[in-house]
Design an enzyme around this catalytic site. Structure first.
Site, PDB file in Angstrom:
ATOM      1  N   ARG A 136      22.416   0.255   7.763  1.00  0.00           N
ATOM      2  CA  ARG A 136      21.828  -0.100   6.670  1.00  0.00           C
ATOM      3  C   ARG A 136      21.081   0.885   5.715  1.00  0.00           C
ATOM      4  NH1 ARG A 136      20.047  -5.865   8.768  1.00  0.00           N
ATOM      5  NH2 ARG A 136      21.926  -7.106   8.319  1.00  0.00           N
ATOM      6  N   GLY A 189       1.639   0.584  -6.395  1.00  0.00           N
ATOM      7  CA  GLY A 189       1.534   1.663  -7.456  1.00  0.00           C
ATOM      8  C   GLY A 189       2.272   1.511  -8.658  1.00  0.00           C
ATOM      9  N   ARG A 229     -10.774  -9.460 -11.342  1.00  0.00           N
ATOM     10  CA  ARG A 229     -10.488  -8.520 -12.531  1.00  0.00           C
ATOM     11  C   ARG A 229     -11.014  -9.190 -13.778  1.00  0.00           C
ATOM     12  NH1 ARG A 229      -6.801  -4.677 -10.169  1.00  0.00           N
ATOM     13  NH2 ARG A 229      -5.242  -5.451  -8.799  1.00  0.00           N
ATOM     14  N   GLY A 242     -10.255   0.486 -13.902  1.00  0.00           N
ATOM     15  CA  GLY A 242     -10.787  -0.558 -14.902  1.00  0.00           C
ATOM     16  C   GLY A 242     -12.438  -0.722 -14.553  1.00  0.00           C
ATOM     17  N   THR A 281      -9.644   2.605  -4.403  1.00  0.00           N
ATOM     18  CA  THR A 281      -8.288   1.907  -4.854  1.00  0.00           C
ATOM     19  C   THR A 281      -7.142   2.588  -3.801  1.00  0.00           C
ATOM     20  OG1 THR A 281      -5.975   2.055  -6.263  1.00  0.00           O
ATOM     21  CG2 THR A 281      -8.030   3.836  -6.540  1.00  0.00           C
ATOM     22  N   ARG A 315      -3.085  -3.781   1.215  1.00  0.00           N
ATOM     23  CA  ARG A 315      -4.510  -3.900   0.757  1.00  0.00           C
ATOM     24  C   ARG A 315      -5.288  -4.707   1.888  1.00  0.00           C
ATOM     25  NH1 ARG A 315      -4.088  -5.483  -5.387  1.00  0.00           N
ATOM     26  NH2 ARG A 315      -5.627  -6.980  -4.615  1.00  0.00           N
ATOM     27  N   ASP A 334      -4.472   3.242  -4.589  1.00  0.00           N
ATOM     28  CA  ASP A 334      -3.625   4.001  -5.591  1.00  0.00           C
ATOM     29  C   ASP A 334      -3.979   5.379  -5.479  1.00  0.00           C
ATOM     30  OD1 ASP A 334      -2.168   1.846  -6.249  1.00  0.00           O
ATOM     31  OD2 ASP A 334      -3.279   1.267  -8.000  1.00  0.00           O
ATOM     32  N   GLY A 341     -12.027   0.594  -9.281  1.00  0.00           N
ATOM     33  CA  GLY A 341     -10.894   1.296  -9.347  1.00  0.00           C
ATOM     34  C   GLY A 341     -11.190   1.725 -10.918  1.00  0.00           C
TER      35      GLY A 341
HETATM   36  O1  F6P Z   1      -4.650  -1.330  -8.173  1.00  0.00           O
HETATM   37  C1  F6P Z   1      -4.101  -1.690  -6.848  1.00  0.00           C
HETATM   38  C2  F6P Z   1      -3.037  -2.421  -6.713  1.00  0.00           C
HETATM   39  O2  F6P Z   1      -2.798  -2.741  -5.463  1.00  0.00           O
HETATM   40  C3  F6P Z   1      -1.840  -1.683  -7.376  1.00  0.00           C
HETATM   41  O3  F6P Z   1      -1.112  -0.695  -6.520  1.00  0.00           O
HETATM   42  C4  F6P Z   1      -0.777  -2.922  -7.724  1.00  0.00           C
HETATM   43  O4  F6P Z   1       0.068  -2.617  -8.979  1.00  0.00           O
HETATM   44  C5  F6P Z   1      -1.812  -4.090  -8.063  1.00  0.00           C
HETATM   45  O5  F6P Z   1      -3.261  -3.473  -7.523  1.00  0.00           O
HETATM   46  C6  F6P Z   1      -1.662  -5.241  -7.895  1.00  0.00           C
HETATM   47  O6  F6P Z   1      -2.461  -6.275  -8.381  1.00  0.00           O
HETATM   48  P1  F6P Z   1      -2.891  -7.656  -8.055  1.00  0.00           P
HETATM   49  O7  F6P Z   1      -3.919  -7.907  -6.703  1.00  0.00           O
HETATM   50  O8  F6P Z   1      -3.486  -8.327  -9.342  1.00  0.00           O
HETATM   51  O9  F6P Z   1      -1.627  -8.398  -7.554  1.00  0.00           O
END
Ligand code: F6P
Length: 353
Positions: free
Chosen positions: A167, A175, A73, A109, A130, A280, A132, A107
């Site tokens: 439970r 997200g 990132r 960014g 993504t 992911r 998301d 995504g």
């Molecule tokens: O944008 C994808 C995502 O998986 C989001 O859902 C989550 O909030 C974020 O990335 C987590 O990011 P990192 O990989 O920096 O922990």
């Protein structure tokens, strides 16, 4: 044509499948094509780290998770505040590599930076990645279907153990800003309560919904809460104040606070489960493999036809290209009246509102 490829931002399933679709197609369309893989996203373009990728590299990666190029990132805000240095470095390396085009998989960014580079005169094509599913202008992003499958399986598995022990299980789904993944997986797995950032919840109503469910014969409950689910009072605050209060309260997400309230007020045994980056990881699902192939191939055609400054999208089942300038900086939120929200409400799901 000389083309640079990079994957940027958080990874997801399908990045390699898209690059495969792109690589195989461009090498077929343009006999003189040369592809260069840039390492670790925009960081590799800033630091000048890349390698040549022959046609062979695009074989055998359709089902492979992660990204063979690596990713990182590099926040857009930092690019701006640190002056034109990084942009200049990227432009200089683009020139040094002798690129005719740059293809970026990422995504929101990533698309902001892509729009900036395009404005600076680079020939850029984007691809919407993504879990998301929140990129503006496309019905679907790649990686989303796979994450829905994983999150759904997690909830399915929680349901059986929740039923055995009577439970309440609160599962926190990825997200932060948007609730697409929580909504789809929650509905697919039959969650009783679904909480997403776009529909702020009232804690009393959430506890009420859990009580209603656990008082019945099926004395267990599944709450699917997005990472970024917020209650109505938090939603009324500005972002800075919200973050300050959250940090002061130990930085707990809604899932932990909901579980504590349910267990305290209903004396109901409660557990919080955070599958996190499992959503992911791994290879793409069959639907994603198909979408990734379509999108990668489409991007190759865009590059071949020199249609730059755009990103690949799907609308109404057809592939299309949106202008980077039109979609950068925007987020596709779940509309409060989305068809799936309405369907979920019809079958008795509570959104805690
Ligand atoms: O944008 C994808 C995502 O998986 C989001 O859902 C989550 O909030 C974020 O990335 C987590 O990011 P990192 O990989 O920096 O922990």
């Amino acid at each position: 044509m000389k083309i640079g490829l990079l994957t940027s931002g958080g990874d997801c399933a399908g990045l390699n499948a898209v690059m495969r679709g792109f690589g195989k197609t461009i090498y077929t369309l343009d006999k003189g094509a040369e592809l260069y893989g840039i390492t670790d996203g925009y960081a590799g373009l800033v630091n000048g780290e890349w390698r040549k990728m022959d046609r062979d590299e695009f074989s055998g990666i359709l089902t492979l998770g992660g990204t063979i190029l690596g990713t990182s990132r590099l926040p857009y805000k930092k690019l701006i505040t640190e002056g034109a240095d990084k942009i200049d470095a990227m432009k200089a390396n683009y020139k040094k590599m002798g690129l005719d085009a740059l293809v970026v998989l990422g995504g929101n960014g990533t698309h902001k930076t892509a729009a900036l580079l395009s404005k600076e005169g680079l020939n850029v094509v984007g691809l919407p990645k993504t879990i998301d599913n929140d990129i503006w202008g496309t019905d679907m992003t790649f990686g989303f279907y796979s994450a829905v499958d994983v999150a759904t399986e997690c909830i399915d598995r929680l349901a059986t153990t929740a039923a055995s022990h009577r439970r309440t299980m609160v599962i926190e789904i990825m997200g932060n800003k948007t609730g697409w993944l929580t909504l789809y997986a929650g509905v697919a797995a039959g969650a009783d309560v679904i909480l997403i950032p776009e529909i702020p919840f009232d804690l009393d109503k959430v506890v009420e919904a859990v009580a209603k469910r656990t008082e019945r014969k099926k004395a267990f409950c599944i709450v699917a809460a997005a990472e970024g689910a917020i209650d109505k009072r938090e939603a009324a605050l500005d972002k800075k104040e919200r973050e300050r209060r959250k940090a002061a309260a130990g930085g707990l997400n809604a899932s932990a606070r909901i579980a504590a309230a349910v267990s305290e007020r209903l004396q109901n045994e409660t557990r919080v489960v955070v599958p996190g980056h499992i959503q992911r990881g791994g290879g793409p699902s069959p639907l994603d493999r198909a979408l990734c192939t379509e999108m990668g191939v489409y991007a190759a055609r865009l590059v071949y036809e020199k249609r730059f400054g755009v990103t690949v999208a799907t609308t109404g089942g057809a592939l299309t290209a949106n202008r980077l300038a039109d979609i950068a900086g925007k987020t596709k939120f779940v509309p409060a009246e989305h068809e799936l929200v309405r369907a979920a409400r019809s079958v008795g799901v509570s959104f805690g509102d």
